[in-house]
Motif scaffolding. Structure first.
Motif, short mmCIF file in Angstrom:
data_model
loop_
_atom_site.label_atom_id
_atom_site.label_comp_id
_atom_site.label_asym_id
_atom_site.label_seq_id
_atom_site.Cartn_x
_atom_site.Cartn_y
_atom_site.Cartn_z
N ILE A 116 33.60 -55.96 -9.16
CA ILE A 116 33.72 -55.35 -7.82
C ILE A 116 33.88 -56.43 -6.77
O ILE A 116 34.77 -56.36 -5.91
N TYR A 117 33.04 -57.44 -6.81
CA TYR A 117 33.09 -58.49 -5.78
C TYR A 117 34.38 -59.31 -5.86
O TYR A 117 34.86 -59.82 -4.85
N GLU A 118 34.94 -59.42 -7.06
CA GLU A 118 36.20 -60.17 -7.22
C GLU A 118 37.42 -59.39 -6.75
O GLU A 118 38.44 -59.98 -6.40
N ASN A 119 37.33 -58.05 -6.74
CA ASN A 119 38.51 -57.23 -6.48
C ASN A 119 38.43 -56.37 -5.22
O ASN A 119 39.44 -55.79 -4.82
N TYR A 120 37.26 -56.28 -4.60
CA TYR A 120 37.10 -55.42 -3.43
C TYR A 120 36.41 -56.17 -2.31
O TYR A 120 35.67 -57.14 -2.55
N ALA A 121 36.66 -55.72 -1.09
CA ALA A 121 35.96 -56.28 0.07
C ALA A 121 34.63 -55.55 0.19
O ALA A 121 34.60 -54.34 0.44
N VAL A 122 33.55 -56.27 0.01
CA VAL A 122 32.21 -55.68 0.05
C VAL A 122 31.49 -56.16 1.31
O VAL A 122 31.57 -57.34 1.67
N SER A 123 30.80 -55.26 1.98
CA SER A 123 30.10 -55.60 3.22
C SER A 123 28.99 -56.61 2.94
O SER A 123 28.57 -56.83 1.81
N GLU A 124 28.47 -57.21 4.00
CA GLU A 124 27.43 -58.23 3.86
C GLU A 124 26.11 -57.65 3.35
O GLU A 124 25.36 -58.34 2.67
N ASN A 125 25.85 -56.40 3.68
CA ASN A 125 24.57 -55.80 3.30
C ASN A 125 24.79 -54.44 2.64
O ASN A 125 24.40 -53.41 3.18
N PRO A 126 25.40 -54.43 1.45
CA PRO A 126 25.69 -53.14 0.81
C PRO A 126 24.44 -52.52 0.21
O PRO A 126 23.48 -53.23 -0.12
N GLU A 127 24.44 -51.22 0.10
CA GLU A 127 23.40 -50.52 -0.66
C GLU A 127 23.89 -50.41 -2.09
O GLU A 127 24.95 -49.84 -2.35
N ILE A 128 23.13 -50.98 -3.04
CA ILE A 128 23.55 -50.98 -4.44
C ILE A 128 22.46 -50.31 -5.26
O ILE A 128 21.39 -50.86 -5.47
N THR A 129 22.76 -49.10 -5.70
CA THR A 129 21.77 -48.24 -6.36
C THR A 129 21.99 -48.17 -7.87
O THR A 129 23.13 -48.10 -8.34
N LEU A 130 20.90 -48.17 -8.61
CA LEU A 130 20.95 -47.93 -10.05
C LEU A 130 20.05 -46.76 -10.39
O LEU A 130 18.86 -46.76 -10.06
N GLU A 131 20.63 -45.72 -11.02
CA GLU A 131 19.80 -44.65 -11.56
C GLU A 131 19.14 -45.16 -12.83
O GLU A 131 19.77 -45.83 -13.65
N ALA A 132 17.85 -44.83 -12.99
CA ALA A 132 17.11 -45.36 -14.14
C ALA A 132 16.09 -44.36 -14.63
O ALA A 132 15.59 -43.53 -13.87
N ASN A 133 15.76 -44.45 -15.91
CA ASN A 133 14.69 -43.67 -16.48
C ASN A 133 13.46 -44.56 -16.65
O ASN A 133 13.58 -45.77 -16.95
N PRO A 134 12.26 -44.01 -16.49
CA PRO A 134 11.03 -44.82 -16.54
C PRO A 134 10.87 -45.65 -17.80
O PRO A 134 10.41 -46.80 -17.73
N ASP A 135 11.27 -45.11 -18.96
CA ASP A 135 11.08 -45.82 -20.21
C ASP A 135 11.97 -47.06 -20.35
O ASP A 135 11.75 -47.89 -21.24
N ASP A 136 12.95 -47.22 -19.47
CA ASP A 136 13.83 -48.40 -19.52
C ASP A 136 13.35 -49.52 -18.59
O ASP A 136 13.83 -50.66 -18.70
N LEU A 137 12.44 -49.20 -17.69
CA LEU A 137 12.12 -50.15 -16.60
C LEU A 137 10.94 -51.05 -16.94
O LEU A 137 9.85 -50.95 -16.36
N SER A 138 11.17 -51.99 -17.83
CA SER A 138 10.16 -53.01 -18.10
C SER A 138 10.12 -53.98 -16.92
O SER A 138 11.06 -54.04 -16.12
#
Length: 378
Positions: free
Chosen positions: A77-99
């Motif tokens: 994404i950063y190599e191919n798109y113009a990204v703002s200085e302070n983007p919101e970058i969200t990851l959906e996650a399940n509790p059992d994966d979040l060590s």
């Protein structure tokens, strides 16, 4: 403002209520990770004049991916798109994966917002929904996640058969005890081709009660607003400065690019969607073809979408915007259709903005459908 949504089509197991596109087999994971990165490159021309302010990893379960897999998408994404200085970058996650180790690594690669699928803190609810985690894992992951992330949202489901009002209050209070600044909450919905529908049809699980769901919704709104949450969208509550920028952009009609199997895109004029089949998606990308269909939206389509999203949010439906963008014919129709709901205290107009009343909020989707304009010329 524009956004990029990336659909990760893998889950550990199938939740009984889910009708999203996913696979429980990880056999094609490596191919899929590379194909998604390739699609990002292929679709770069569509966003050459756009500034990306939100990146959202949805699914499926994006937390099924390894850090290297996510880093590849971020780098692409950063190599191919113009990204703002302070983007919101969200990851959906399940509790059992979040060590703890995984959380630390997520923060290092630029993920700055988590959306965690808790759904319930009670074992019987989680078992009925066939969730992959248990109550202890739900609480443990929030304890760990709040050490490394400030911007966290969690999902809760209400209207579960047999759930008392008191049990629902306990779910909300447990969520609040972790200091989470955003909560998304949805009524348990029975979709046609799900395991939940079969379980109900065979009498193994009771059908969700609309009356119970409405009571739970009222408790949810009252409790969260008393704790300084703003009810900014029908199913979303955020503290000040913690609204989902990604989702708000959808509701406000901003452009977004959907990458991965089943992902949808919107460019302000048309909507497109990728094929909901992992094998067909991979084959198409490998052949340098985009695996999507496109629909050019009519004036009526745009109007109907604005009605639906406007009524669901605190921004409401601007009567002035209806007249200027769609014309007096649409405005007259809207005012005529809305009158019965205004008379019954389900809608009200304030400062030229049409909004649902407290009484009408739970019924928003049904009300909106009665305001849709059908059979208009394109």
């Amino acid at each position: 403002m524009s956004g990029i949504y990336i659909h990760i089509p893998f889950c550990k197991q199938a939740c009984h209520y889910c009708d999203f596109h996913f696979s429980t087999s990880m056999k094609k994971k490596e191919e899929m990770v590379l194909a998604i990165a390739k699609e990002l490159k292929m679709r770069k021309p569509e966003f050459q004049n756009e500034l990306v302010e939100t990146i959202y990893f949805g699914g499926g379960t994006p937390s099924r991916l390894q850090i290297a897999d996510l880093r590849l998408q971020m780098d692409t994404i950063y190599e191919n798109y113009a990204v703002s200085e302070n983007p919101e970058i969200t990851l959906e996650a399940n509790p059992d994966d979040l060590s703890e180790e995984y959380l630390i690594e997520l923060s290092k690669i630029g993920i700055n917002r988590l959306s965690i699928g808790i759904q319930s803190f009670f074992e019987d609810d989680l078992a009925m929904m066939n969730r992959a985690h248990n109550s202890a894992e739900a609480k443990k992951c929030l304890e760990e996640a709040t050490k490394y992330f400030d911007n966290i949202s969690l999902d809760l489901i209400y209207g579960i058969p047999g759930m008392s009002n008191e049990k629902w209050r306990q779910n909300i209070e447990t969520a609040l005890s972790f200091g989470i600044p955003h909560i998304s909450s949805y009524a348990l919905t029975v979709e046609p081709k799900t395991a939940l529908n079969k379980l109900i049809q065979t009498g193994k699980i009771a059908k969700p009660s609309d009356e119970s769901a409405q009571e739970h919704f009222a408790i949810l709104v009252e409790t969260l607003e008393a704790n300084n949450f703003i009810h900014y969208e029908l199913s979303n509550f955020g503290k000040e400065n913690y609204f989902s920028r990604n989702n708000s952009a959808y509701w406000l009609g901003k452009k977004y690019l959907g990458i991965g199997p089943s992902a949808h895109s919107y460019d302000g004029v048309s909507r497109s969607w990728n094929v909901s089949n992992n094998s067909l998606y991979l084959k198409s990308i490998q052949e340098d073809k985009l695996p999507n269909e496109t629909e050019v939206l009519s004036v009526a389509d745009h109007y109907n979408e604005y009605i639906m999203t406007g009524l669901r949010t605190i921004w409401g439906v601007s009567l002035h915007r209806i007249e200027t963008e769609f014309g007096s014919k649409y405005l007259d129709y809207l005012q005529k259709q809305a009158q019965k709901f205004i008379s019954d205290d389900f809608l009200f107009v304030e400062n030229d903005i049409l909004k649902p009343t407290s009484k009408g909020k739970f019924l928003t989707d049904g009300i909106a459908s009665d305001l849709f304009y059908l059979n208009l010329e394109v």
